[in-house]
Design an enzyme around this catalytic site. Structure first.
Site, PDB file in Angstrom:
ATOM      1  N   LYS A   1     -10.050  -1.129  10.658  1.00  0.00           N
ATOM      2  CA  LYS A   1     -10.184  -2.324   9.806  1.00  0.00           C
ATOM      3  C   LYS A   1     -10.444  -3.574  10.637  1.00  0.00           C
ATOM      4  O   LYS A   1     -10.698  -4.648  10.104  1.00  0.00           O
ATOM      5  CB  LYS A   1      -8.926  -2.503   8.954  1.00  0.00           C
ATOM      6  CG  LYS A   1      -8.726  -1.374   7.935  1.00  0.00           C
ATOM      7  CD  LYS A   1      -7.602  -1.696   6.999  1.00  0.00           C
ATOM      8  CE  LYS A   1      -7.056  -0.476   6.297  1.00  0.00           C
ATOM      9  NZ  LYS A   1      -7.846  -0.043   5.154  1.00  0.00           N
TER      10      LYS A   1
ATOM     11  N   CYS B   1      -4.884   2.501  -3.574  1.00  0.00           N
ATOM     12  CA  CYS B   1      -3.642   3.026  -2.956  1.00  0.00           C
ATOM     13  C   CYS B   1      -2.508   2.031  -3.123  1.00  0.00           C
ATOM     14  O   CYS B   1      -1.668   1.861  -2.222  1.00  0.00           O
ATOM     15  CB  CYS B   1      -3.840   3.365  -1.478  1.00  0.00           C
ATOM     16  SG  CYS B   1      -5.090   4.591  -1.182  1.00  0.00           S
TER      17      CYS B   1
ATOM     18  N   ASP C   1       3.369  -4.613   7.804  1.00  0.00           N
ATOM     19  CA  ASP C   1       2.171  -3.778   7.722  1.00  0.00           C
ATOM     20  C   ASP C   1       0.963  -4.698   7.886  1.00  0.00           C
ATOM     21  O   ASP C   1       0.584  -5.418   6.965  1.00  0.00           O
ATOM     22  CB  ASP C   1       2.157  -3.065   6.361  1.00  0.00           C
ATOM     23  CG  ASP C   1       0.834  -2.377   6.098  1.00  0.00           C
ATOM     24  OD1 ASP C   1      -0.043  -2.349   6.996  1.00  0.00           O
ATOM     25  OD2 ASP C   1       0.663  -1.862   4.968  1.00  0.00           O
TER      26      ASP C   1
ATOM     27  N   GLN D   1      -4.096  -5.169   6.739  1.00  0.00           N
ATOM     28  CA  GLN D   1      -5.036  -6.179   6.221  1.00  0.00           C
ATOM     29  C   GLN D   1      -4.838  -7.528   6.915  1.00  0.00           C
ATOM     30  O   GLN D   1      -5.509  -8.499   6.572  1.00  0.00           O
ATOM     31  CB  GLN D   1      -4.852  -6.366   4.710  1.00  0.00           C
ATOM     32  CG  GLN D   1      -5.168  -5.139   3.886  1.00  0.00           C
ATOM     33  CD  GLN D   1      -6.630  -4.732   3.976  1.00  0.00           C
ATOM     34  OE1 GLN D   1      -7.504  -5.535   4.302  1.00  0.00           O
ATOM     35  NE2 GLN D   1      -6.908  -3.470   3.691  1.00  0.00           N
TER      36      GLN D   1
ATOM     37  N   HIS E   1       0.868  -1.178   0.000  1.00  0.00           N
ATOM     38  CA  HIS E   1       0.000   0.000   0.000  1.00  0.00           C
ATOM     39  C   HIS E   1       0.908   1.233   0.000  1.00  0.00           C
ATOM     40  O   HIS E   1       2.034   1.179   0.505  1.00  0.00           O
ATOM     41  CB  HIS E   1      -0.828  -0.063   1.296  1.00  0.00           C
ATOM     42  CG  HIS E   1      -1.907   0.963   1.427  1.00  0.00           C
ATOM     43  ND1 HIS E   1      -1.662   2.245   1.844  1.00  0.00           N
ATOM     44  CD2 HIS E   1      -3.246   0.874   1.243  1.00  0.00           C
ATOM     45  CE1 HIS E   1      -2.805   2.906   1.907  1.00  0.00           C
ATOM     46  NE2 HIS E   1      -3.784   2.099   1.542  1.00  0.00           N
TER      47      HIS E   1
HETATM   48  N1  PLP Z   1      -1.641  -0.935   4.515  1.00  0.00           N
HETATM   49  C1  PLP Z   1      -2.597  -1.620   3.891  1.00  0.00           C
HETATM   50  C2  PLP Z   1      -2.266  -2.963   3.324  1.00  0.00           C
HETATM   51  C3  PLP Z   1      -3.878  -1.086   3.768  1.00  0.00           C
HETATM   52  O1  PLP Z   1      -4.829  -1.785   3.147  1.00  0.00           O
HETATM   53  C4  PLP Z   1      -4.142   0.188   4.318  1.00  0.00           C
HETATM   54  C5  PLP Z   1      -5.475   0.802   4.163  1.00  0.00           C
HETATM   55  O2  PLP Z   1      -6.213   0.484   3.270  1.00  0.00           O
HETATM   56  C6  PLP Z   1      -3.117   0.846   4.979  1.00  0.00           C
HETATM   57  C7  PLP Z   1      -1.881   0.262   5.064  1.00  0.00           C
HETATM   58  C8  PLP Z   1      -3.317   2.186   5.592  1.00  0.00           C
HETATM   59  O3  PLP Z   1      -4.200   2.095   6.657  1.00  0.00           O
HETATM   60  P1  PLP Z   1      -4.819   3.401   7.320  1.00  0.00           P
HETATM   61  O4  PLP Z   1      -5.414   4.205   6.199  1.00  0.00           O
HETATM   62  O5  PLP Z   1      -5.832   2.876   8.255  1.00  0.00           O
HETATM   63  O6  PLP Z   1      -3.716   4.110   8.014  1.00  0.00           O
END
Ligand code: PLP
Length: 421
Positions: free
Chosen positions: A241, A379, A215, A218, A138
């Site tokens: 999430k 993203c 990270d 997900q 992401h």
């Molecule tokens: N990493 C992954 C794999 C994501 O899917 C997301 C959000 O969609 C994020 C990071 C960023 O999360 P947040 O927007 O809650 O900070």
């Protein structure tokens, strides 16, 4: 738990019995009873809906237990502080960290990565050093590292993926070298669903003296997390999430690393003493929590963690895998629909394109059919570039989805084909 590749599983609608009473748990989510024009909510990978237990925890905080934390001498503030620290302990247990001081509350996964990139980066990354990310990331696990690399003159290296969406591990091995300081990898890809072999990735990085950030944006809602067994150095996830409030998340870091990393933001609550000549910093975790935090968010996130723990992450994962298997098998039967991401291990994310359509048009038609999905690059533009597509339509499954939602998805694809043909 590693999830089974859904393409190996036959459609199972008729004889499927979920591992828990999905209909009963659905009733905990008020929004599912009052959808905007919804039949199926299939966008939980973007943000999950909230059960009444989370809504109640946030309401209780504001109605009866609210004051600023860590500073008041009065009982209400002490109560709010106890709740906040109890939430930290809940997060610790959820990911099996060794100490609650290793849990830093942040606004979400994005802020967690930025904290590590800024603070770890300041201490450990210099000119000529290398940071490894992957094609699956992401933007929030790419851009903070890019900013760091630009600032200090380090280099970003990227692990490629194959046509199924699996990381090419031989290429990863080739990228590791004594200059590698950090490997930043997703626990599950939000665009393709790929679950990379994080334990192997971590072990290989450690063998080269590099640290690893996982990270878990997900991962945490769908996979049982054990940061000690995984041996990651950092793990981040977002409360929203995991069925909790937005604006709230957690960063796990190994104590020995967090202790030597400098603060990344200055302000109240992160200090031990301040003079104009010199400031000394509070011990962990406060060193990294400047200012008044998201007090009700901590209560809400803890309630969300209690909620998913009660159902059982393994049960949730098994149910989501069944939905994904069914959806994958049925979508594959429809001519002119291409699926992106058929990795060996997958989270419950189905990315696809319908020939002759743009994902945004598909998303809009789906909406009119009462099916909420995400359409676009999610993203994760490098993944889209890898497949030379502008974006995909993404259906993602959560603990409250049902086989009827899969039916709604298939019907909506049928409607798109009808309109475009
Ligand atoms: N990493 C992954 C794999 C994501 O899917 C997301 C959000 O969609 C994020 C990071 C960023 O999360 P947040 O927007 O809650 O900070």
């Amino acid at each position: 738990m590693n999830l089974v590749a859904p393409n190996l599983v036959a459609p199972i609608t008729r004889q499927y019995t979920p591992p828990y009473d999905v209909e009963a748990f659905r009733r905990d989510f008020p929004i599912l009873a009052t959808p905007v024009h919804g039949r199926a909510f299939l966008d939980s990978a973007a943000s999950a809906q909230k059960p009444v237990q989370v809504i109640d925890a946030v309401r209780r905080c504001y109605e009866a237990e609210y004051a600023n934390i860590h500073r008041g001498v009065y009982e209400l503030s002490a109560l709010a502080t106890r709740n906040f620290e109890a939430a930290r302990e809940t997060v610790r247990g959820f990911i099996n960290a060794a100490h609650s001081s290793e849990i830093i509350f942040v606004r979400g996964g994005t802020e967690g990565v930025n904290l590590v990139a800024a603070s770890y980066g300041a201490k450990f990354v210099g000119e000529g050093d290398e940071i490894i990310v992957t094609y699956l990331e992401h933007h929030s696990n790419i851009v903070p590292w890019q900013l760091l690399a630009e600032r200090v003159g380090a280099k970003l290296r990227v692990v490629p993926i194959d046509d199924r969406g699996d990381l090419i591990m031989e290429e990863y091995e080739k990228l590791l070298n004594p200059r590698t300081k950090m490997v930043a990898v997703t626990h599950a890809s939000n665009a393709l669903g790929t679950i990379p072999p994080v334990k192997q990735i971590i072990d290989m990085a450690h063998a080269h003296g590099a640290h690893v950030l996982v990270d878990g944006a997900q991962g945490a809602a769908h996979l049982k997390v054990d940061v000690q067994a995984m041996d990651c150095d950092f793990y981040v996830f977002s409360g929203h999430k995991v069925y909790g409030p937005s604006g709230m998340g957690a960063l796990y870091g190994k104590k020995a690393l967090l202790e030597v990393m400098p603060p990344w933001q200055g302000g109240g609550d992160m200090i031990e003493s301040v003079t104009f000549e010199k400031t000394t910093y509070a011990p962990l975790p406060n060193k990294f929590e400047a200012g008044t935090p998201h007090i009700s968010g901590a209560s809400g996130m803890a309630a969300a963690i209690d909620y998913v723990t009660k159902i059982g992450l393994d049960n949730i994962a098994a149910h989501e895998t069944a939905l994904l298997a069914e959806a994958t098998a049925r979508v594959k039967e429809i001519p002119g629909v291409r699926i992106f991401g058929e990795a060996r291990h997958k989270a419950a994310i189905l990315s696809f394109l319908i020939d002759g359509t743009h994902p945004h048009d598909v998303g809009t038609i789906f909406d009119h059919e009462g099916v909420a999905v995400r359409a676009g690059h999610h993203c994760a533009q490098p993944v889209m570039d890898r497949f030379e597509i502008p974006g995909t339509v993404r259906a993602s499954f959560a603990l409250y989805n049902t086989m009827s939602d899969v039916d709604a998805l298939i019907d909506a694809i049928g409607k798109v084909k009808e309109i475009f043909n």
